[in-house]
Scaffold this motif. Structure first.
Motif, PDB file in Angstrom:
ATOM      1  N   LEU A   1      42.663 -24.921   4.627  1.00  0.00           N
ATOM      2  CA  LEU A   1      41.737 -23.803   4.468  1.00  0.00           C
ATOM      3  C   LEU A   1      41.898 -23.152   3.095  1.00  0.00           C
ATOM      4  O   LEU A   1      40.908 -22.782   2.451  1.00  0.00           O
ATOM      5  CB  LEU A   1      41.971 -22.779   5.576  1.00  0.00           C
ATOM      6  CG  LEU A   1      41.520 -23.182   6.987  1.00  0.00           C
ATOM      7  CD1 LEU A   1      41.961 -22.138   8.008  1.00  0.00           C
ATOM      8  CD2 LEU A   1      40.001 -23.359   7.033  1.00  0.00           C
ATOM      9  N   VAL A   2      43.154 -22.998   2.663  1.00  0.00           N
ATOM     10  CA  VAL A   2      43.393 -22.421   1.339  1.00  0.00           C
ATOM     11  C   VAL A   2      42.803 -23.322   0.256  1.00  0.00           C
ATOM     12  O   VAL A   2      42.145 -22.851  -0.686  1.00  0.00           O
ATOM     13  CB  VAL A   2      44.905 -22.210   1.110  1.00  0.00           C
ATOM     14  CG1 VAL A   2      45.183 -21.827  -0.340  1.00  0.00           C
ATOM     15  CG2 VAL A   2      45.437 -21.135   2.050  1.00  0.00           C
ATOM     16  N   LEU A   3      43.025 -24.631   0.385  1.00  0.00           N
ATOM     17  CA  LEU A   3      42.489 -25.575  -0.599  1.00  0.00           C
ATOM     18  C   LEU A   3      40.970 -25.559  -0.607  1.00  0.00           C
ATOM     19  O   LEU A   3      40.332 -25.537  -1.672  1.00  0.00           O
ATOM     20  CB  LEU A   3      43.013 -26.977  -0.311  1.00  0.00           C
ATOM     21  CG  LEU A   3      42.555 -28.096  -1.252  1.00  0.00           C
ATOM     22  CD1 LEU A   3      43.041 -27.816  -2.674  1.00  0.00           C
ATOM     23  CD2 LEU A   3      43.074 -29.452  -0.768  1.00  0.00           C
ATOM     24  N   ALA A   4      40.355 -25.560   0.593  1.00  0.00           N
ATOM     25  CA  ALA A   4      38.894 -25.540   0.674  1.00  0.00           C
ATOM     26  C   ALA A   4      38.341 -24.244   0.101  1.00  0.00           C
ATOM     27  O   ALA A   4      37.316 -24.250  -0.605  1.00  0.00           O
ATOM     28  CB  ALA A   4      38.453 -25.708   2.127  1.00  0.00           C
ATOM     29  N   GLY A   5      38.997 -23.116   0.391  1.00  0.00           N
ATOM     30  CA  GLY A   5      38.534 -21.848  -0.148  1.00  0.00           C
ATOM     31  C   GLY A   5      38.648 -21.790  -1.658  1.00  0.00           C
ATOM     32  O   GLY A   5      37.757 -21.256  -2.346  1.00  0.00           O
TER      33      GLY A   5
ATOM     34  N   LEU B   1      30.492 -26.213   6.767  1.00  0.00           N
ATOM     35  CA  LEU B   1      30.812 -27.362   7.615  1.00  0.00           C
ATOM     36  C   LEU B   1      32.316 -27.561   7.752  1.00  0.00           C
ATOM     37  O   LEU B   1      32.827 -27.797   8.846  1.00  0.00           O
ATOM     38  CB  LEU B   1      30.169 -28.619   7.032  1.00  0.00           C
ATOM     39  CG  LEU B   1      30.600 -29.966   7.645  1.00  0.00           C
ATOM     40  CD1 LEU B   1      30.201 -30.032   9.109  1.00  0.00           C
ATOM     41  CD2 LEU B   1      29.988 -31.121   6.864  1.00  0.00           C
ATOM     42  N   ALA B   2      33.046 -27.461   6.641  1.00  0.00           N
ATOM     43  CA  ALA B   2      34.463 -27.830   6.640  1.00  0.00           C
ATOM     44  C   ALA B   2      35.348 -26.816   7.344  1.00  0.00           C
ATOM     45  O   ALA B   2      36.269 -27.192   8.080  1.00  0.00           O
ATOM     46  CB  ALA B   2      34.944 -28.021   5.196  1.00  0.00           C
ATOM     47  N   VAL B   3      35.092 -25.525   7.136  1.00  0.00           N
ATOM     48  CA  VAL B   3      35.990 -24.507   7.692  1.00  0.00           C
ATOM     49  C   VAL B   3      36.037 -24.563   9.219  1.00  0.00           C
ATOM     50  O   VAL B   3      37.129 -24.584   9.806  1.00  0.00           O
ATOM     51  CB  VAL B   3      35.593 -23.107   7.180  1.00  0.00           C
ATOM     52  CG1 VAL B   3      36.345 -22.021   7.948  1.00  0.00           C
ATOM     53  CG2 VAL B   3      35.899 -22.986   5.696  1.00  0.00           C
TER      54      VAL B   3
ATOM     55  N   LEU C   1      32.338 -22.349  16.932  1.00  0.00           N
ATOM     56  CA  LEU C   1      32.706 -23.280  15.869  1.00  0.00           C
ATOM     57  C   LEU C   1      31.682 -24.402  15.722  1.00  0.00           C
ATOM     58  O   LEU C   1      31.437 -24.888  14.610  1.00  0.00           O
ATOM     59  CB  LEU C   1      34.084 -23.884  16.148  1.00  0.00           C
ATOM     60  CG  LEU C   1      35.283 -22.927  16.061  1.00  0.00           C
ATOM     61  CD1 LEU C   1      36.563 -23.654  16.431  1.00  0.00           C
ATOM     62  CD2 LEU C   1      35.394 -22.331  14.662  1.00  0.00           C
ATOM     63  N   ILE C   2      31.088 -24.833  16.836  1.00  0.00           N
ATOM     64  CA  ILE C   2      30.117 -25.927  16.789  1.00  0.00           C
ATOM     65  C   ILE C   2      28.863 -25.514  16.025  1.00  0.00           C
ATOM     66  O   ILE C   2      28.352 -26.263  15.176  1.00  0.00           O
ATOM     67  CB  ILE C   2      29.754 -26.385  18.211  1.00  0.00           C
ATOM     68  CG1 ILE C   2      30.987 -26.974  18.907  1.00  0.00           C
ATOM     69  CG2 ILE C   2      28.621 -27.397  18.175  1.00  0.00           C
ATOM     70  CD1 ILE C   2      30.752 -27.321  20.367  1.00  0.00           C
TER      71      ILE C   2
ATOM     72  N   ALA D   1      25.167 -26.149  11.456  1.00  0.00           N
ATOM     73  CA  ALA D   1      24.302 -25.527  10.454  1.00  0.00           C
ATOM     74  C   ALA D   1      24.696 -25.988   9.054  1.00  0.00           C
ATOM     75  O   ALA D   1      23.828 -26.317   8.222  1.00  0.00           O
ATOM     76  CB  ALA D   1      24.396 -24.004  10.564  1.00  0.00           C
ATOM     77  N   GLY D   2      26.000 -26.028   8.774  1.00  0.00           N
ATOM     78  CA  GLY D   2      26.450 -26.494   7.474  1.00  0.00           C
ATOM     79  C   GLY D   2      26.087 -27.936   7.225  1.00  0.00           C
ATOM     80  O   GLY D   2      25.708 -28.319   6.101  1.00  0.00           O
TER      81      GLY D   2
END
Length: 230
Positions: free
Chosen positions: A42-46, A70-72, A213-214, A219-220
């Protein structure tokens, strides 16, 4: 590694003979390795997504935003969310995309082969929060061999274990893999509430999908496909 929450008093409960007996909160089983990996992802994606949003040009910020959308949820679902909660009456399995609640009287058996599985009637449910590690089993086997070589009996009575403690803690048994210990604890709870005899109606499983979460993940994905298509 795993990290549980210890049983905590939650007030007295009245037994059948009228005596007051303590009531405890659910035993919790979670994977510390999964949670740690999820937080790092999550830190890397953010970091990467935020940099693309604030410094990107053209469609890049929108692609990054859709990718984060999508990823989070996917990262949270498969790393941080999984957990197993158990008390004397029921088991609650929180898997990536759904939560299953079963009373012990509906559980046939729990086993840990290549994954941890619960069987109820003709259904099988995976316990994502209790991963089976062949490496941990080999390490525990080596510990048992060393204990046997030192003259200890690895199969004899061991010190009391509080349910769900992480491997390496004073109450964990180093001669057995944590997943196997967790399955033993859950099996003990299940055995205390036997399945009704043939012909008796079993309580149904309660299943709830994790739409919180789904929905954002879908949507993403849709936004990402649209942006890549145009």
């Amino acid at each position: 590694m795993t990290s549980p929450h210890q049983d905590r008093p939650n007030g007295p409960a009245t037994a059948g003979d009228g005596q007051q007996q303590p009531k405890y909160a659910d035993r919790a089983y979670r994977s510390m390795a999964g949670i740690t990996g999820g937080v790092l992802l999550l830190v890397l994606a953010g970091w990467l997504g935020g940099d693309a949003i604030f410094r990107g040009h053209g469609r890049t910020p929108w692609l990054a935003l859709a990718g984060l959308l999508l990823a989070v949820p996917v990262i949270v679902a498969f790393t941080v969310r999984p957990a197993v909660y158990a008390n004397d009456e029921r088991i609650r399995i929180r898997n990536p995309l759904r939560t299953i609640v079963l009373p012990w009287t509906a559980v046939d058996r729990i086993r840990a082969a290549y994954s941890t599985e619960l069987f109820s009637g003709g259904r099988k449910y995976q316990l994502w929060a209790i991963p089976v590690s062949l490496r941990a089993r080999k390490r525990a086997s080596r510990q048992a061999s060393r204990a046997a070589a030192a003259g200890d009996n690895p199969f004899g009575p061991s010190r009391p274990r509080r349910p769900g403690l992480r491997p390496g803690s004073p109450s964990a048994d180093p001669t057995r893999a944590w997943s196997d210990q967790a399955v033993d604890e859950l099996s003990e709870l299940s055995d205390a509430r036997p399945v009704p005899e043939d012909g008796a109606e079993r309580p149904p499983a309660e299943v709830r999908w994790c739409y919180e979460l789904i929905a954002p993940a879908l949507a993403g994905l849709i936004v990402l496909i649209v942006l890549l298509a145009i």
